[in-house]
Enzyme design. Structure first.
Site, short mmCIF file in Angstrom:
data_model
loop_
_atom_site.label_atom_id
_atom_site.label_comp_id
_atom_site.label_asym_id
_atom_site.label_seq_id
_atom_site.Cartn_x
_atom_site.Cartn_y
_atom_site.Cartn_z
N ARG A 1 -15.16 -22.35 121.39
CA ARG A 1 -15.46 -22.74 120.00
C ARG A 1 -16.79 -22.16 119.48
NH1 ARG A 1 -13.61 -27.86 121.88
NH2 ARG A 1 -11.43 -28.13 121.28
N LYS B 1 -19.08 -10.68 109.25
CA LYS B 1 -17.63 -10.58 109.15
C LYS B 1 -17.11 -10.13 110.50
CE LYS B 1 -16.36 -9.67 104.36
NZ LYS B 1 -15.82 -8.69 103.40
N GLU C 1 -20.72 4.54 103.05
CA GLU C 1 -21.10 3.14 102.76
C GLU C 1 -22.52 3.08 102.18
OE1 GLU C 1 -19.12 0.63 102.78
OE2 GLU C 1 -17.57 0.92 104.30
N LYS D 1 -27.39 -4.66 101.26
CA LYS D 1 -26.29 -5.49 101.80
C LYS D 1 -26.78 -6.91 102.06
CE LYS D 1 -22.51 -6.21 104.73
NZ LYS D 1 -21.44 -5.77 105.54
N GLU E 1 -17.98 -14.74 100.92
CA GLU E 1 -17.22 -13.98 99.92
C GLU E 1 -16.37 -14.87 98.98
OE1 GLU E 1 -15.95 -10.06 101.26
OE2 GLU E 1 -14.26 -10.18 99.87
N ARG F 1 -19.99 -11.19 96.94
CA ARG F 1 -19.91 -10.32 98.14
C ARG F 1 -18.79 -9.30 97.98
NH1 ARG F 1 -20.53 -11.72 104.58
NH2 ARG F 1 -20.04 -9.62 105.29
N ASN G 1 -16.87 -4.40 98.36
CA ASN G 1 -15.56 -3.78 98.58
C ASN G 1 -15.29 -2.63 97.61
OD1 ASN G 1 -15.11 -5.64 100.59
ND2 ASN G 1 -14.12 -7.11 99.22
N HIS H 1 -12.87 0.16 98.42
CA HIS H 1 -12.11 -0.27 99.60
C HIS H 1 -10.64 -0.58 99.31
CE1 HIS H 1 -16.01 -0.26 101.45
NE2 HIS H 1 -15.54 -0.69 102.60
N HIS I 1 -8.71 1.40 101.80
CA HIS I 1 -7.93 0.79 102.89
C HIS I 1 -6.48 1.25 102.86
CE1 HIS I 1 -10.67 -2.90 103.88
NE2 HIS I 1 -11.00 -1.83 104.54
N HIS J 1 -13.04 5.51 108.40
CA HIS J 1 -13.19 4.51 107.34
C HIS J 1 -14.02 5.04 106.16
CE1 HIS J 1 -13.55 0.59 105.50
NE2 HIS J 1 -14.87 0.68 105.52
N1 GLY Z 1 -18.11 -4.60 104.47
C1 GLY Z 1 -18.06 -5.51 103.41
C2 GLY Z 1 -18.71 -6.82 103.71
O1 GLY Z 1 -19.36 -6.98 104.73
O2 GLY Z 1 -18.56 -7.72 102.92
#
Ligand code: GLY
Length: 364
Positions: free
Chosen positions: A123, A145, A187, A229, A239, A243, A247, A250, A254, A266
């Site tokens: 956990r 993330k 990025e 960031k 998010e 946040r 994207n 993306h 993606h 990527h």
């Molecule tokens: N790579 C996008 C984020 O971390 O929200």
């Protein structure tokens, strides 16, 4: 010559993001956070492990109870629940308990998978990120993330789970292959586009030194990029809103990644997705033609693709509909309101997406 910033956490304490030129200072950080009674498992892949796991182990050796190394085969195709399961088994066999620590040593795949393993094993146990690619240093290692791909869906299973430290040895970038370096640049450029026009201009005027990988320039660039960031993530760690600006590029990116079976990197797909999104912004008269051309030019100057062959635009649009970035069946698309300022837009129509995608198919 080290640089450092502090990221606020969600409920718990935040964590430091450190830019160093070796692995040595990791020991100081370890001693600050943990003690000799704690075990470490370095989680890495078959590319990075042979290069750096011995060095990282040597730095920590005297001040940890025991060090283990779990290595899995490199590649996005191994960012799966099966690999996480092998990691759980390895930790159980080696009697890892809740006070022991994981270290993610590698690029984005390693970082995301290790973070997810840490979030779920018993956990939740602590983990440290040691990102070794430019892309993971400026993006995936920051902001908690974590996750894995599931069936054909990228990052579909995961958790927001913050590391206790992000430690970058920027010296490792000197040996990073050119394609990987460019991928990270996508990025970084994105961060300038969505939040800070002057950073975008700074990248443009420092392109020569960046391409030479001048260490001072690279350090400054990574610091500025991580700072952007950090500011966005701190405002909206899980998010719920802002946040999502990260994207940018993306949604289409993606879809291209998927259509090309993850054979493109990527950042290469983010560059393509960003050009398409910038084109939609141009069509909506949010950007000037000259600004749009500058965006294409900067990606190109870092050897990133701005056009792609052999794709069906309709198929790309269909794939965007499977994206996680949907809300109530509507794609949350990120546009540029102006250079250095992105917005979330839920009104982008299929025809506009198609136009954007056709624009990046035009230059074959
Ligand atoms: N790579 C996008 C984020 O971390 O929200």
């Amino acid at each position: 010559m080290a640089k450092q910033m502090f990221m606020k956490g969600i409920k718990e304490d935040g964590y430091s993001i450190l830019l160093e030129c070796s692995f040595e200072k990791l020991l100081e950080q370890w001693k600050f956070l943990y003690n000799k009674n704690q075990k470490v498992c370095i989680v890495t892949d078959s590319n990075v492990g042979p290069l750096y796991s011995r060095e990282v182990s040597a730095v920590l050796k005297k001040d940890v109870k025991e060090i283990f190394v779990f290595t899995f085969p490199a590649g996005e195709e191994n960012k799966t629940l099966d690999t996480v399961e092998s990691l759980y088994s390895y930790l159980i066999e080696n009697k890892f308990d809740r006070k022991d620590i994981l270290i993610a040593l590698g690029g984005g795949v390693v970082g995301d998978l290790t973070g997810y393993g840490a979030a779920t094993y018993l956990r939740g146990i602590h983990y440290i990120q040691i990102p070794t690619t430019l892309l993971s240093q400026v993006d995936s290692s920051i902001g908690g993330k974590t996750g894995v791909d599931f069936k054909k869906y990228k990052n579909m299973v995961g958790a927001f789970y913050m590391p206790k430290l992000v430690y970058m040895n920027i010296d490792v970038l000197q040996s990073l292959d050119e394609r990987q370096f460019s991928s990270g640049m996508a990025e970084i450029i994105k961060h300038g586009l969505i939040r800070d026009h002057s950073f975008f201009q700074w990248i443009s005027s420092n392109a020569e030194n960046i391409l030479k990988r001048d260490i001072k320039t690279i350090e400054e660039m990574i610091y500025k990029s991580c700072f952007i960031k950090k500011e966005i993530v701190e405002l909206d760690p899980t998010e719920q809103g802002e946040r999502a600006l990260l994207n940018f590029g993306h949604t289409i990116g993606h879809a291209i990644e998927k259509i090309k079976n993850f054979q493109m990197l990527h950042g290469e797909c983010v560059a393509l997705g960003s050009v398409a999104a910038a084109y939609i912004s141009l069509e909506r008269k949010l950007l000037k033609r000259e600004e749009y051309e500058n965006i294409k030019h900067i990606f190109k100057s870092f050897s990133l693709p701005i056009c792609i062959g052999n794709c069906s635009p309709e198929e790309i649009v269909e794939i965007t509909k499977l994206d996680k970035k949907m809300e109530e069946g509507i794609v949350k698309f990120i546009l540029l309101e102006k250079m250095g300022k992105a917005v979330i837009d839920k009104s982008v129509k299929e025809e506009e997406l198609l136009k954007g995608i056709k624009e990046i198919l035009l230059y074959e």
